[in-house]
Enzyme design. Structure first.
Site, PDB file in Angstrom:
ATOM      1  N   CYS A  72       0.869  -1.181   0.000  1.00 54.25           N
ATOM      2  CA  CYS A  72       0.000   0.000   0.000  1.00 54.25           C
ATOM      3  C   CYS A  72       0.901   1.224   0.000  1.00 54.25           C
ATOM      4  CB  CYS A  72      -0.917   0.010   1.215  1.00 54.25           C
ATOM      5  SG  CYS A  72      -2.001   1.471   1.282  1.00 54.25           S
ATOM      6  N   HIS A 149      -2.674  -4.620 -10.438  1.00 55.69           N
ATOM      7  CA  HIS A 149      -3.436  -3.478 -10.950  1.00 55.69           C
ATOM      8  C   HIS A 149      -3.811  -3.693 -12.404  1.00 55.69           C
ATOM      9  CE1 HIS A 149      -3.044  -0.483  -7.660  1.00 55.69           C
ATOM     10  NE2 HIS A 149      -2.007  -1.238  -7.356  1.00 55.69           N
ATOM     11  N   GLU A 198     -10.160   0.293  -5.168  1.00 58.89           N
ATOM     12  CA  GLU A 198      -9.161  -0.515  -4.475  1.00 58.89           C
ATOM     13  C   GLU A 198      -9.715  -1.876  -4.110  1.00 58.89           C
ATOM     14  OE1 GLU A 198      -6.380   0.703  -1.576  1.00 58.89           O
ATOM     15  OE2 GLU A 198      -6.762   2.834  -1.912  1.00 58.89           O
ATOM     16  N   CYS A 207      -4.836   6.324  -4.046  1.00 61.28           N
ATOM     17  CA  CYS A 207      -4.213   4.993  -3.991  1.00 61.28           C
ATOM     18  C   CYS A 207      -2.785   5.145  -4.486  1.00 61.28           C
ATOM     19  CB  CYS A 207      -4.982   3.994  -4.850  1.00 61.28           C
ATOM     20  SG  CYS A 207      -4.228   2.347  -4.918  1.00 61.28           S
ATOM     21  N   GLY A 210      -1.788   2.481  -6.979  1.00 57.82           N
ATOM     22  CA  GLY A 210      -2.506   2.756  -8.218  1.00 57.82           C
ATOM     23  C   GLY A 210      -1.835   3.862  -9.014  1.00 57.82           C
TER      24      GLY A 210
END
Length: 263
Positions: A72, A149, A198, A207, A210
């Site tokens: 994260c 992703h 997410e 994010c 991301g």
């Protein structure tokens, strides 16, 4: 009693638990209870800092649904702020190098992975333009930046019904470990607008992984260059990446308050 820090990165908010001195048992049900915004503390993710035999610390990330994430980005900047200085941190997604010496902490997120079995996806396919579509969202680029992703480039990210399409794509069997869903609009080679669904959490203000995955996809496809600013609903991140090298993410991390909760 559980002692915790409440922090956020661009509105992506976390309950951070420092378990380096005394262990704290966190599992899926307990993570869901902590993340509950009506009956718990409330957050997008729970972050647990633990001792490590091979780095300065080990960090675990739990989504609001109780599932454990490999990485994260926004939470990593919060961890960098708490640890301070330069640090090496072990995660399920790999070893991260952090720096909190400037106004905005930076995290070396490691090198992106593009092979189908590293994403992973369910069968061999071109991950640069996957031969799949969900209504107007088609041919995503799949990237693993510590977690999975799918990146879609669209003319207007705000026009996409991401709250509806996001969970459909997240849970599609083509992604055995589920996926984060990114819809991005290239404003110019220096700037990308991005919204993210997410995995395990839903729509968030920002994010970090991301932003990294989208910047990598844009640079690899010649749509942007490094460094590139990624503008999310909660604010902006700066992403640096050159093919073959690691991703560097820089942006704010905000300390909100500390507290105690009776588990």
């Amino acid at each position: 009693m559980l002692r915790f820090h409440k922090m956020h990165g661009l509105g992506n908010d976390f309950v951070v638990i420092d378990a380096r001195e005394a262990p704290v048992a966190i599992d899926g049900p307990r993570a869901r209870a902590i993340a509950d915004r009506r009956r718990g503390i409330g957050c997008d993710q729970i972050v647990v800092i633990e001792p490590s035999d091979s780095a300065d610390a080990k960090v675990r990330f739990f989504n609001a649904d109780g599932s454990e994430a490999e990485s994260c980005g926004n939470a990593s900047r919060c961890v960098a702020t708490l640890i301070g200085g330069e640090a090496r941190v072990e995660t399920l997604g790999g070893l991260l190098h952090m720096s909190a010496e400037g106004a905005n902490p930076s995290v070396d997120m490691g090198s992106p992975r593009f092979d189908w079995n590293q994403i992973p996806i369910a069968y061999p396919a071109d991950t640069a333009a996957m031969p799949v579509a969900w209504e107007e969202l088609e041919a995503p680029m799949a990237v693993n930046v510590g977690n999975t992703h799918a990146v879609f480039f669209v003319s207007d990210t705000d026009a996409v019904e991401l709250d509806r399409l996001g969970p459909i794509i997240e849970h599609d069997p083509i992604f055995p470990n589920r996926t984060n869903v990114n819809v991005a609009t290239i404003e110019n080679p220096d700037r990308i607008r991005l919204r993210v669904w997410e995995r395990g959490t839903g729509l968030t203000e920002a994010c970090g992984t991301g932003a990294c995955a989208t910047a990598v996809a844009a640079i690899k496809q010649g749509k942007a260059h490094s460094p590139v600013t990624v503008a999310l609903p909660g604010g902006e991140l700066v992403i640096e990446w050159a093919p073959g090298g690691p991703i560097r993410m820089t942006g704010p991390a905000t300390y909100v308050y500390s507290g105690e909760a009776d588990l």
